[in-house]
Design a protein around this motif. Sequence first.
Motif, PDB file in Angstrom:
ATOM      1  N   SER A 236       4.618  19.247  -3.197  1.00  0.00           N
ATOM      2  CA  SER A 236       3.664  19.151  -2.332  1.00  0.00           C
ATOM      3  C   SER A 236       4.095  20.095  -1.257  1.00  0.00           C
ATOM      4  O   SER A 236       5.208  20.781  -1.068  1.00  0.00           O
ATOM      5  CB  SER A 236       4.007  17.751  -1.472  1.00  0.00           C
ATOM      6  OG  SER A 236       4.825  17.538  -0.701  1.00  0.00           O
ATOM      7  N   GLU A 237       2.931  20.573  -0.392  1.00  0.00           N
ATOM      8  CA  GLU A 237       3.381  21.751   0.511  1.00  0.00           C
ATOM      9  C   GLU A 237       4.127  21.022   1.704  1.00  0.00           C
ATOM     10  O   GLU A 237       4.853  21.999   2.230  1.00  0.00           O
ATOM     11  CB  GLU A 237       1.990  21.864   1.544  1.00  0.00           C
ATOM     12  CG  GLU A 237       2.173  22.897   2.101  1.00  0.00           C
ATOM     13  CD  GLU A 237       0.688  23.248   3.155  1.00  0.00           C
ATOM     14  OE1 GLU A 237      -0.016  24.310   2.956  1.00  0.00           O
ATOM     15  OE2 GLU A 237       0.388  22.033   3.752  1.00  0.00           O
ATOM     16  N   THR A 238       4.611  19.756   2.056  1.00  0.00           N
ATOM     17  CA  THR A 238       5.374  19.107   3.030  1.00  0.00           C
ATOM     18  C   THR A 238       6.911  18.899   2.676  1.00  0.00           C
ATOM     19  O   THR A 238       7.588  18.460   3.449  1.00  0.00           O
ATOM     20  CB  THR A 238       4.797  18.146   3.836  1.00  0.00           C
ATOM     21  OG1 THR A 238       4.611  17.153   2.735  1.00  0.00           O
ATOM     22  CG2 THR A 238       3.441  18.875   4.701  1.00  0.00           C
ATOM     23  N   GLY A 239       6.942  19.158   1.212  1.00  0.00           N
ATOM     24  CA  GLY A 239       8.158  18.659   0.658  1.00  0.00           C
ATOM     25  C   GLY A 239       9.125  19.671   0.090  1.00  0.00           C
ATOM     26  O   GLY A 239       8.465  20.719  -0.353  1.00  0.00           O
ATOM     27  N   ASN A 240      10.290  19.284  -0.170  1.00  0.00           N
ATOM     28  CA  ASN A 240      11.320  20.271  -0.783  1.00  0.00           C
ATOM     29  C   ASN A 240      11.394  19.997  -2.369  1.00  0.00           C
ATOM     30  O   ASN A 240      11.913  20.689  -3.269  1.00  0.00           O
ATOM     31  CB  ASN A 240      12.730  20.233  -0.127  1.00  0.00           C
ATOM     32  CG  ASN A 240      12.609  21.116   1.136  1.00  0.00           C
ATOM     33  OD1 ASN A 240      12.247  22.096   1.410  1.00  0.00           O
ATOM     34  ND2 ASN A 240      13.350  20.290   2.106  1.00  0.00           N
ATOM     35  N   GLN A 241      11.021  18.872  -2.822  1.00  0.00           N
ATOM     36  CA  GLN A 241      11.516  18.358  -4.119  1.00  0.00           C
ATOM     37  C   GLN A 241      10.162  18.807  -4.850  1.00  0.00           C
ATOM     38  O   GLN A 241       9.300  18.725  -4.815  1.00  0.00           O
ATOM     39  CB  GLN A 241      11.688  16.980  -4.041  1.00  0.00           C
ATOM     40  CG  GLN A 241      12.146  16.164  -5.296  1.00  0.00           C
ATOM     41  CD  GLN A 241      12.600  14.879  -5.384  1.00  0.00           C
ATOM     42  OE1 GLN A 241      12.505  14.242  -4.341  1.00  0.00           O
ATOM     43  NE2 GLN A 241      12.646  14.363  -6.485  1.00  0.00           N
TER      44      GLN A 241
ATOM     45  N   TYR B   6      -1.019  15.786 -13.444  1.00  0.00           N
ATOM     46  CA  TYR B   6      -0.134  15.157 -12.537  1.00  0.00           C
ATOM     47  C   TYR B   6      -1.017  14.326 -11.660  1.00  0.00           C
ATOM     48  O   TYR B   6      -2.117  14.184 -11.499  1.00  0.00           O
ATOM     49  CB  TYR B   6       0.275  16.501 -11.587  1.00  0.00           C
ATOM     50  CG  TYR B   6      -1.165  17.003 -11.049  1.00  0.00           C
ATOM     51  CD1 TYR B   6      -1.520  18.174 -11.709  1.00  0.00           C
ATOM     52  CD2 TYR B   6      -1.268  16.860  -9.694  1.00  0.00           C
ATOM     53  CE1 TYR B   6      -2.625  19.111 -11.168  1.00  0.00           C
ATOM     54  CE2 TYR B   6      -2.471  17.550  -9.217  1.00  0.00           C
ATOM     55  CZ  TYR B   6      -2.857  18.548 -10.011  1.00  0.00           C
ATOM     56  OH  TYR B   6      -4.050  19.476  -9.383  1.00  0.00           O
ATOM     57  N   ASP B   7      -0.213  13.467 -10.656  1.00  0.00           N
ATOM     58  CA  ASP B   7      -0.761  12.328 -10.098  1.00  0.00           C
ATOM     59  C   ASP B   7      -0.413  12.515  -8.547  1.00  0.00           C
ATOM     60  O   ASP B   7       0.977  12.726  -8.410  1.00  0.00           O
ATOM     61  CB  ASP B   7      -0.310  10.996 -10.529  1.00  0.00           C
ATOM     62  CG  ASP B   7      -0.735   9.855  -9.730  1.00  0.00           C
ATOM     63  OD1 ASP B   7      -0.262   8.818  -9.571  1.00  0.00           O
ATOM     64  OD2 ASP B   7      -1.910  10.112  -9.149  1.00  0.00           O
ATOM     65  N   THR B   8      -1.210  12.623  -7.579  1.00  0.00           N
ATOM     66  CA  THR B   8      -0.924  13.074  -6.318  1.00  0.00           C
ATOM     67  C   THR B   8      -2.051  12.495  -5.573  1.00  0.00           C
ATOM     68  O   THR B   8      -3.087  12.579  -5.946  1.00  0.00           O
ATOM     69  CB  THR B   8      -0.590  14.394  -6.054  1.00  0.00           C
ATOM     70  OG1 THR B   8      -0.097  14.711  -4.560  1.00  0.00           O
ATOM     71  CG2 THR B   8      -1.787  15.341  -6.321  1.00  0.00           C
ATOM     72  N   SER B   9      -1.711  12.088  -4.258  1.00  0.00           N
ATOM     73  CA  SER B   9      -3.001  11.993  -3.466  1.00  0.00           C
ATOM     74  C   SER B   9      -2.861  12.718  -2.247  1.00  0.00           C
ATOM     75  O   SER B   9      -3.544  12.542  -1.302  1.00  0.00           O
ATOM     76  CB  SER B   9      -2.276  10.486  -2.632  1.00  0.00           C
ATOM     77  OG  SER B   9      -1.239  10.507  -1.851  1.00  0.00           O
ATOM     78  N   GLU B  10      -2.075  13.834  -2.448  1.00  0.00           N
ATOM     79  CA  GLU B  10      -2.127  14.833  -1.317  1.00  0.00           C
ATOM     80  C   GLU B  10      -3.052  15.902  -1.805  1.00  0.00           C
ATOM     81  O   GLU B  10      -3.597  16.187  -2.891  1.00  0.00           O
ATOM     82  CB  GLU B  10      -0.624  15.517  -1.252  1.00  0.00           C
ATOM     83  CG  GLU B  10       0.395  14.673  -0.934  1.00  0.00           C
ATOM     84  CD  GLU B  10       1.644  15.136  -0.885  1.00  0.00           C
ATOM     85  OE1 GLU B  10       2.638  14.359  -0.394  1.00  0.00           O
ATOM     86  OE2 GLU B  10       1.846  16.210  -1.117  1.00  0.00           O
ATOM     87  N   SER B  11      -3.466  16.714  -0.889  1.00  0.00           N
ATOM     88  CA  SER B  11      -4.614  17.902  -0.950  1.00  0.00           C
ATOM     89  C   SER B  11      -4.030  19.125  -1.057  1.00  0.00           C
ATOM     90  O   SER B  11      -4.795  20.194  -1.525  1.00  0.00           O
ATOM     91  CB  SER B  11      -5.748  17.711   0.054  1.00  0.00           C
ATOM     92  OG  SER B  11      -4.991  18.096   1.153  1.00  0.00           O
ATOM     93  N   ASP B  12      -3.064  19.322  -0.256  1.00  0.00           N
ATOM     94  CA  ASP B  12      -2.031  20.738  -0.540  1.00  0.00           C
ATOM     95  C   ASP B  12      -1.057  20.541  -1.241  1.00  0.00           C
ATOM     96  O   ASP B  12      -0.039  19.795  -0.820  1.00  0.00           O
ATOM     97  CB  ASP B  12      -1.847  21.240   1.014  1.00  0.00           C
ATOM     98  CG  ASP B  12      -3.160  21.346   1.576  1.00  0.00           C
ATOM     99  OD1 ASP B  12      -3.412  21.114   2.835  1.00  0.00           O
ATOM    100  OD2 ASP B  12      -4.169  22.008   1.158  1.00  0.00           O
ATOM    101  N   TYR B  13      -0.691  21.484  -2.328  1.00  0.00           N
ATOM    102  CA  TYR B  13       0.563  21.462  -2.969  1.00  0.00           C
ATOM    103  C   TYR B  13       0.478  22.595  -3.843  1.00  0.00           C
ATOM    104  O   TYR B  13      -0.442  23.545  -3.847  1.00  0.00           O
ATOM    105  CB  TYR B  13       0.451  20.036  -4.058  1.00  0.00           C
ATOM    106  CG  TYR B  13      -0.877  19.930  -4.628  1.00  0.00           C
ATOM    107  CD1 TYR B  13      -1.791  19.035  -4.413  1.00  0.00           C
ATOM    108  CD2 TYR B  13      -0.968  20.383  -5.714  1.00  0.00           C
ATOM    109  CE1 TYR B  13      -2.907  18.829  -4.804  1.00  0.00           C
ATOM    110  CE2 TYR B  13      -2.114  20.624  -6.716  1.00  0.00           C
ATOM    111  CZ  TYR B  13      -3.217  19.279  -6.190  1.00  0.00           C
ATOM    112  OH  TYR B  13      -4.512  19.015  -6.701  1.00  0.00           O
TER     113      TYR B  13
END
Lengths: 115, 114
Positions: free
Chosen positions: B96-101, B25-32
Amino acid sequence: DVKVTQSSRYLVKRTGEKVFLECVQDMDHENMFWYRQDPGLGLRLIYFSYDVKMKEKGDIPEGYSVSREKKERFSLILESASTNQTSMYLCASRYQGLHSNQPQHFGDGTRLSIL
Amino acid sequence: AQTVTQSQPEMSVQEAETVTLSCTYDTSESDYYLFWYKQPPSRQMILVIRQEAYKQQNATENRFSVNFQKAAKSFSLKISDSQLGDAAMYFCAYRSETGNQFYFGTGTSLTVIP
């Protein structure tokens, strides 16, 4: 157990018809989602709703609309069905908690054919 | 949008053997959060296993376990002692921790050979 019920397993409609796909969940979940599933493309999000009367576009909203008048029910509407909307449609619901590992719960799917 | 890649469209395994399905997966977030879902033929998609990114310990659910490599952005699923009932389409998903999708991969079709 969470129960997500989609109104039809199989549906055949004609080009140009207005099509309604219904989804009901019984766990008081805030979030509800509509996906379409096509071979080789996985699940693509059409729309989601994070609460009653609230909606957000997903990745492929063109040709679709949604309605969420009650918390338990999320409807997907094909305004004027076209053959390229022939697909498997999946509904899912989820407990809202942002900072939580709550998964989505899926219905059985509706296989829609547009002739 | 986040990208989830499942590079193996099809896999097969002998009954009772072990198989590993790949997911990156590709992400720039640290919490997911990461998930594996199973979709048997003509049946409902169900959750197999989930992993919180902040947990270093790999999740395990009976015969199913994951190898979560955060730095490599890799989240593979290992199925031990494969059974005929494991035959299904498997989807990897990210949230992501902050998203619903949720973001899903394209799936891996697993065949179990008797």
